[in-house]
Design a protein around this motif. Structure first.
Motif, mmCIF file in Angstrom:
data_model
loop_
_atom_site.group_PDB
_atom_site.id
_atom_site.type_symbol
_atom_site.label_atom_id
_atom_site.label_comp_id
_atom_site.label_asym_id
_atom_site.label_seq_id
_atom_site.Cartn_x
_atom_site.Cartn_y
_atom_site.Cartn_z
ATOM 1 N N LEU A 1 0.820 -1.209 0.000
ATOM 2 C CA LEU A 1 0.000 0.000 0.000
ATOM 3 C C LEU A 1 0.852 1.257 0.000
ATOM 4 C CD1 LEU A 1 -2.729 -1.260 2.442
ATOM 5 C CD2 LEU A 1 -3.041 -0.715 0.028
ATOM 6 N N LEU A 2 2.103 1.117 0.434
ATOM 7 C CA LEU A 2 3.060 2.227 0.405
ATOM 8 C C LEU A 2 4.339 1.775 -0.284
ATOM 9 C CD1 LEU A 2 2.919 3.580 4.103
ATOM 10 C CD2 LEU A 2 1.825 4.585 2.094
ATOM 11 N N PHE A 3 4.915 2.692 -1.075
ATOM 12 C CA PHE A 3 6.257 2.452 -1.598
ATOM 13 C C PHE A 3 7.246 2.625 -0.446
ATOM 14 C CE2 PHE A 3 4.293 3.931 -5.702
ATOM 15 C CZ PHE A 3 4.505 2.753 -6.417
ATOM 16 N N ASN A 4 8.518 2.302 -0.673
ATOM 17 C CA ASN A 4 9.529 2.433 0.375
ATOM 18 C C ASN A 4 9.702 3.861 0.873
ATOM 19 O OD1 ASN A 4 10.098 -0.291 0.577
ATOM 20 N ND2 ASN A 4 11.687 -0.219 -0.984
ATOM 21 N N ASP A 5 9.358 4.849 0.020
ATOM 22 C CA ASP A 5 9.443 6.246 0.456
ATOM 23 C C ASP A 5 8.146 6.717 1.124
ATOM 24 O OD1 ASP A 5 7.714 6.500 -1.680
ATOM 25 O OD2 ASP A 5 8.839 8.097 -2.673
#
Length: 169
Positions: A152-156
Motif C-alpha cells: 500500500l506504500l512504496f519504500n518512500d
C-alpha cells in the motif's frame, strides 16, 4: 488482491510459488512528452488536462491509461476536438465509482487496526500529516512497515494507489 491471495496466503497451494513485483510510476518527463504528442482520432489533450493527469494519476501506469481512455470517451460523447480538464474530472469520478467495491475491501483491511487507517490517510494527504498522529513511535513504525508489506506504500511511504487516496477523500 486475487494474486495476493493465491501467492501470499499460507493456506493456498501456491503459497510462495512466485514473487510479486510492484510497478513503479512512470517517469514524469517521459509521460508528459508522450501525452503532449498523443493524438487519438484527432483528439489531443490540453495542457490543463495533462497537468490534471499528472496531479491525480501520478503517472501510475494503470490509472493513467484508464483515465486517458475514459476522458477520451467523455470528449467523444461531447463531440469535442480536445480532451479538457473537465473530461479528466469526469473520468476520475467514473473510475472511482467503477472500483468502489475494490476500494471498500482494501479500506476494510487497512482500517481494521487502530491508527493504521489514519496513518494511511495521512500519507494520502501528505507525508508530514502523520506527524500529527499522537501515538507510540514503535507502534507507528510497525504499522508503516505493515502498509509497505501489504504493497500500500512504496519504500518512500508514498501510497502505491493514487485512486484509493482520491476515493478516501
Amino acid at each position: 488482491s486475487v494474486i495476493n491471495n493465491i501467492f501470499l496466503n499460507k493456506e493456498n497451494a501456491f503459497f510462495n510459488f512466485a514473487s510479486l513485483m510492484n510497478l513503479n510510476v512512470l517517469d514524469t518527463k517521459s509521460a508528459i512528452k508522450f501525452l503532449e504528442g498523443l493524438n487519438i482520432d484527432d483528439k489531443i489533450f490540453t495542457k490543463e488536462a495533462i497537468s490534471k493527469l499528472d496531479k491525480y494519476t501520478k503517472f501510475h501506469p494503470f490509472y493513467l491509461v484508464k483515465t486517458i481512455q475514459e476522458s477520451y470517451i467523455k470528449a467523444l460523447i461531447e463531440s469535442s476536438n480536445i480532451i479538457q480538464s473537465n473530461h479528466i474530472d469526469e473520468a476520475i469520478d467514473k473510475i472511482c465509482d467503477d472500483n468502489n467495491a475494490y476500494f471498500e475491501s482494501i479500506w476494510q483491511k487497512v482500517n481494521h487496526k487502530k491508527y493504521k487507517g489514519a496513518i494511511f490517510k495521512g500519507y494520502c494527504k501528505d507525508k508530514n500529516s502523520i506527524k500529527e498522529i499522537d501515538m507510540n513511535k514503535s507502534y507507528k513504525s510497525q504499522l508503516i512497515k505493515e502498509l509497505r508489506e501489504e504493497s500500500l506504500l512504496f519504500n518512500d511511504n508514498t501510497p502505491t494507489d493514487p485512486f484509493l487516496c482520491i476515493w478516501l477523500k
